[in-house]
Every structure is written in C-alpha cells, then in structure tokens.
Design an enzyme around this catalytic site. Structure first.
Site, short mmCIF file in Angstrom:
data_model
loop_
_atom_site.label_atom_id
_atom_site.label_comp_id
_atom_site.label_asym_id
_atom_site.label_seq_id
_atom_site.Cartn_x
_atom_site.Cartn_y
_atom_site.Cartn_z
N PRO A 178 16.00 70.70 30.32
CA PRO A 178 16.18 69.40 29.67
C PRO A 178 16.69 69.43 28.23
O PRO A 178 15.96 69.19 27.27
CB PRO A 178 14.77 68.80 29.74
CG PRO A 178 13.86 69.99 29.67
CD PRO A 178 14.57 71.07 30.44
N CYS A 179 17.99 69.67 28.08
CA CYS A 179 18.59 69.65 26.74
C CYS A 179 18.52 68.25 26.12
O CYS A 179 18.59 68.12 24.90
CB CYS A 179 20.03 70.15 26.78
SG CYS A 179 21.05 69.42 28.07
#
Length: 217
Positions: A178-179
């Site tokens: 989850p950037c």
C-alpha cells in the site's frame, strides 16, 4: 517442482482490467490500468472524494481524513496476520487470492483485517533498501498512514526520505503493497504514481472500511 516463471492473470474490477503476475516465490507485479476521473466515480465513496484533484501540499486533515494520521487513530487496529514466508507456493493460488482481493477492495467489500494484504511477495530482484521499503509499506496498518521519513527509518536509512520516496513511487505491487498509505510530513498528499486523485480515493475507501461513512465536504 513448481516453476518460478511468472504466471499472469487478469481480473475485471470497477477501475478496469488489472493484470497480476506471480511466481512460486510470490506475487511479482500488479499492473493497474490507466485511471481517469470517470473511473474513480465508480468507487463506493462520496462524490467529492472521487473527483478531488488536491494540491500536493493539502493535508489529510483538510479533506476530512485526519483520523488516518499517527496519534489520532484508535488504539485498537486490525490485527496483522502472520506474514507468508518459507517454502514456495503455487502461483495459481497467489493469483487467485490477489485477484479476488483487489476486485473486492475496489468494491469496498473487504473488512479491516482483510486490508492487511499479507501475501508472499517475489521481490528478490530488488536491492536491499528497496526490499526494506516495500516491507515497511506492508507494515502500515489499514486505515493509517505513515510518512516517507518513517519509511526511510524503517528501511535503515533515517536520513533518506527522498530515496525512500523514489522506491515508493516505483512500487510495482500497489495497491496491495500500500504505497497510498505513505504521505508527506504533516499529512501532505505529495506524490503518487497513479495521481493524487487516485491516492485520495484509495484512502477514502480505507477510511470508510475502518472508521465508518465519510461525509461529502
């Protein structure tokens, strides 16, 4: 012996066709389609969040997502599953699970615990710092964010937030690594490979899952 050659699967989602690649070592790549403002309007979030094109210096608090910042979130967070490690896995199983999860994520159907995305990842081709940055992103709890400085510290280079940001921007496994949960100092929304409107939409989806309905603003 399971082959380590990449296998490919495609899944139709609310945002279009997503292509995933996996080897026996784990999930290797997630290829998102080009995202338009019209695509974001298909997501189950308030209309304003689907059409917001924020200035890079705007903060989460200014768009109603301040509860995602460290120190403001509830003490209890979804428990993190045990990371998948060890022996090789069948890439067909990895692709089936990842395809199901990413489709359900965009539909808002995953629960908070399911947003941990605890896959085994094939990142052996990346350098040590890049691998550490990806592991740091994977350790951010659902419904929360962390800064580039925090990611750099987790990766063993506390003075290198820009270097960490470069790795975050090149993330080939988003949004399952989850950037979108990485923000600038003070909660600013600076930088995102898929564009800031997409980042806001993903955070809005997670906010609703973890904290309840968002109000249009």
């Amino acid at each position: 012996m399971i082959s380590v050659s990449p296998l490919i699967a495609s899944v139709q989602t609310l945002l279009g066709e997503v292509r995933l690649e996996a080897t026996a070592r784990g999930l290797f790549r997630v290829n998102m389609p080009p995202i338009s403002p019209g695509d974001l309007s298909k997501l189950p979030i308030p209309a304003r969040y689907a059409h917001l094109s924020p200035d890079p210096q705007i903060t989460l608090a200014e768009i109603g997502l301040g509860a995602m910042m460290p120190g403001t979130t509830p003490a209890s967070v979804p428990r993190r599953p045990t990371p998948v490690v060890g022996e090789d896995t069948d890439p067909r199983d990895t692709l089936a699970r990842a395809s199901r999860d990413i489709a359900r994520f965009f539909e808002g159907e995953l629960g908070p615990e399911e947003l941990w995305f605890s896959y085994k990842y094939d990142i052996d081709d990346l350098g040590g710092f890049s691998q550490a940055v990806l592991r740091g992103m994977s350790s951010i709890p659902p419904g929360q964010v962390r800064t580039y400085g925090w990611i750099a510290s987790q990766a063993g280079r506390p003075g290198a937030p820009r270097a960490a940001g470069s790795v975050v921007g090149a993330n080939r496994l988003g949004p399952l690594v989850p950037c979108h949960r990485v923000v600038g100092a003070g909660g600013t929304l600076t930088g995102f490979g898929g564009g800031l409107p997409f980042k806001v939409a993903l955070l809005a989806l997670e906010y609703q899952t973890c904290y309840g309905p968002l109000q249009d603003f």
